[in-house]
Design a protein around this motif. Structure first.
Motif, PDB file in Angstrom:
ATOM      1  N   UNK A 145       0.849  -1.200   0.000  1.00 34.62           N
ATOM      2  CA  UNK A 145       0.000   0.000   0.000  1.00 34.62           C
ATOM      3  C   UNK A 145       0.882   1.245   0.000  1.00 34.62           C
ATOM      4  N   UNK A 146       0.318   2.343  -0.498  1.00 36.18           N
ATOM      5  CA  UNK A 146       1.092   3.581  -0.602  1.00 36.18           C
ATOM      6  C   UNK A 146       1.498   4.164   0.752  1.00 36.18           C
ATOM      7  N   UNK A 147       0.806   3.800   1.821  1.00 35.09           N
ATOM      8  CA  UNK A 147       1.192   4.365   3.117  1.00 35.09           C
ATOM      9  C   UNK A 147       2.314   3.573   3.791  1.00 35.09           C
ATOM     10  N   UNK A 148       2.765   2.475   3.172  1.00 37.63           N
ATOM     11  CA  UNK A 148       3.779   1.648   3.820  1.00 37.63           C
ATOM     12  C   UNK A 148       5.070   2.430   4.085  1.00 37.63           C
ATOM     13  N   UNK A 149       5.501   3.239   3.115  1.00 39.03           N
ATOM     14  CA  UNK A 149       6.704   4.045   3.314  1.00 39.03           C
ATOM     15  C   UNK A 149       6.540   5.065   4.416  1.00 39.03           C
TER      16      UNK A 149
ATOM     17  N   UNK B 215      11.509  -5.782   7.315  1.00 35.10           N
ATOM     18  CA  UNK B 215      10.356  -5.130   7.948  1.00 35.10           C
ATOM     19  C   UNK B 215       9.085  -5.575   7.229  1.00 35.10           C
ATOM     20  N   UNK B 216       8.096  -5.998   8.003  1.00 30.05           N
ATOM     21  CA  UNK B 216       6.793  -6.357   7.448  1.00 30.05           C
ATOM     22  C   UNK B 216       5.760  -5.336   7.915  1.00 30.05           C
ATOM     23  N   UNK B 217       5.101  -4.690   6.964  1.00 25.38           N
ATOM     24  CA  UNK B 217       3.982  -3.799   7.271  1.00 25.38           C
ATOM     25  C   UNK B 217       2.713  -4.563   6.907  1.00 25.38           C
ATOM     26  N   UNK B 218       1.876  -4.832   7.891  1.00 30.65           N
ATOM     27  CA  UNK B 218       0.685  -5.660   7.701  1.00 30.65           C
ATOM     28  C   UNK B 218      -0.574  -4.913   8.116  1.00 30.65           C
ATOM     29  N   UNK B 219      -1.612  -5.034   7.307  1.00 31.07           N
ATOM     30  CA  UNK B 219      -2.884  -4.410   7.629  1.00 31.07           C
ATOM     31  C   UNK B 219      -3.195  -3.163   6.844  1.00 31.07           C
TER      32      UNK B 219
ATOM     33  N   UNK C 217     -10.417  -0.939   2.241  1.00 28.70           N
ATOM     34  CA  UNK C 217     -10.386   0.512   2.017  1.00 28.70           C
ATOM     35  C   UNK C 217     -11.158   1.268   3.089  1.00 28.70           C
ATOM     36  N   UNK C 218     -10.791   2.524   3.278  1.00 26.19           N
ATOM     37  CA  UNK C 218     -11.505   3.357   4.232  1.00 26.19           C
ATOM     38  C   UNK C 218     -12.844   3.810   3.677  1.00 26.19           C
ATOM     39  N   UNK C 219     -13.723   4.239   4.566  1.00 26.33           N
ATOM     40  CA  UNK C 219     -15.042   4.697   4.138  1.00 26.33           C
ATOM     41  C   UNK C 219     -14.983   6.100   3.549  1.00 26.33           C
ATOM     42  N   UNK C 220     -14.202   6.976   4.178  1.00 25.43           N
ATOM     43  CA  UNK C 220     -14.141   8.367   3.714  1.00 25.43           C
ATOM     44  C   UNK C 220     -13.219   8.502   2.507  1.00 25.43           C
ATOM     45  N   UNK C 221     -12.042   7.898   2.602  1.00 25.98           N
ATOM     46  CA  UNK C 221     -11.075   7.943   1.503  1.00 25.98           C
ATOM     47  C   UNK C 221     -10.707   6.509   1.183  1.00 25.98           C
ATOM     48  N   UNK C 222     -11.249   5.993   0.105  1.00 25.55           N
ATOM     49  CA  UNK C 222     -11.080   4.573  -0.203  1.00 25.55           C
ATOM     50  C   UNK C 222      -9.648   4.208  -0.568  1.00 25.55           C
ATOM     51  N   UNK C 223      -8.847   5.209  -0.939  1.00 15.09           N
ATOM     52  CA  UNK C 223      -7.456   4.934  -1.288  1.00 15.09           C
ATOM     53  C   UNK C 223      -6.583   4.748  -0.055  1.00 15.09           C
ATOM     54  N   UNK C 224      -7.145   4.967   1.141  1.00 14.93           N
ATOM     55  CA  UNK C 224      -6.394   4.838   2.383  1.00 14.93           C
ATOM     56  C   UNK C 224      -7.051   3.797   3.279  1.00 14.93           C
TER      57      UNK C 224
END
Length: 217
Positions: A51-55, A148-152, A157-164
């Protein structure tokens, strides 16, 4: 005078503070094993990428400021000076980007933390296909790798912003044991790099499996 070839350590520290504020403000990171990251000296953080937030999540949860290799397509508009200012590295994935390579090696030569998505691009985040860059930086610099493992982050997708991811949802960040990628011979041949890539993939895959058992994801 500051060497322009060396990404800003102060900038990366600012980026870490921003990451802490955003990641803990919008989500609920659970960080496991951060003590495994060496407290000083060069180190490479090898992170799965689903996902884009992993970094940003790693920047906000790692115990030290991180200089990430980031695709040049992200450096657009006002993001270009911002990302550069917080010590991140622009890389052209379509070619052997010598500038990016030099700057990444300079991070390690100055005892910093280099963040790499070894899969090269966002995907399943399972370390199934690694590019050769991670092995090159590890063998060339001698810096240890911390998986490093980023999980979850990509569960739903989120309700307000599906890209997050959903706001205030839990994201697990699991740090593994540091290891050396080389075989101790100091060789930097193509064969040595290929062998290092195999060793790295085995360690990263094992860490991801362990992280999933540990977190129940």
């Amino acid at each position: 005078m500051t060497d322009p070839a060396v990404p800003s350590e102060k900038g990366a520290a600012v980026g870490r503070r921003i990451g802490i504020g955003l990641m803990y403000g919008f989500w609920r990171p659970r960080v496991l094993g951060a003590w495994r990251v060496p407290t000083a000296g060069p180190v490479i953080l090898a992170v799965n990428h689903a996902h884009n937030i992993d970094g940003p999540m790693l920047m906000g949860t790692a115990p030290r400021p991180v200089h990430f290799l980031i695709k040049k397509e992200a450096f657009i508009g006002p993001l270009d000076p911002f990302l550069t200012g917080i010590g991140q590295l622009k890389v052209d994935r379509a070619s052997a980007d010598r500038t990016a390579i030099t700057r990444a090696l300079s991070v390690l030569e100055h005892g910093g933390v280099l963040g790499i998505f070894p899969e090269g691009t966002r995907g399943e985040g399972d370390f199934a296909s690694l590019r050769a860059g991670l092995a090159y930086f590890a063998v060339r610099s001698g810096a240890p790798i911390v998986p490093v493992a980023v999980l979850g982050s990509s569960d739903r997708p989120g309700r307000l912003i599906r890209a997050l991811p959903p706001l205030r949802s839990r994201v697990d960040v699991v740090f593994g044991d540091a290891f050396e990628a080389g075989d101790g011979s100091g060789r930097r041949t193509r064969k040595a790099l290929d062998e290092a890539t195999v060793r790295i993939q085995e360690r990263l895959t094992a860490h991801l499996e362990n992280a999933r058992r540990l977190t129940g994801r």
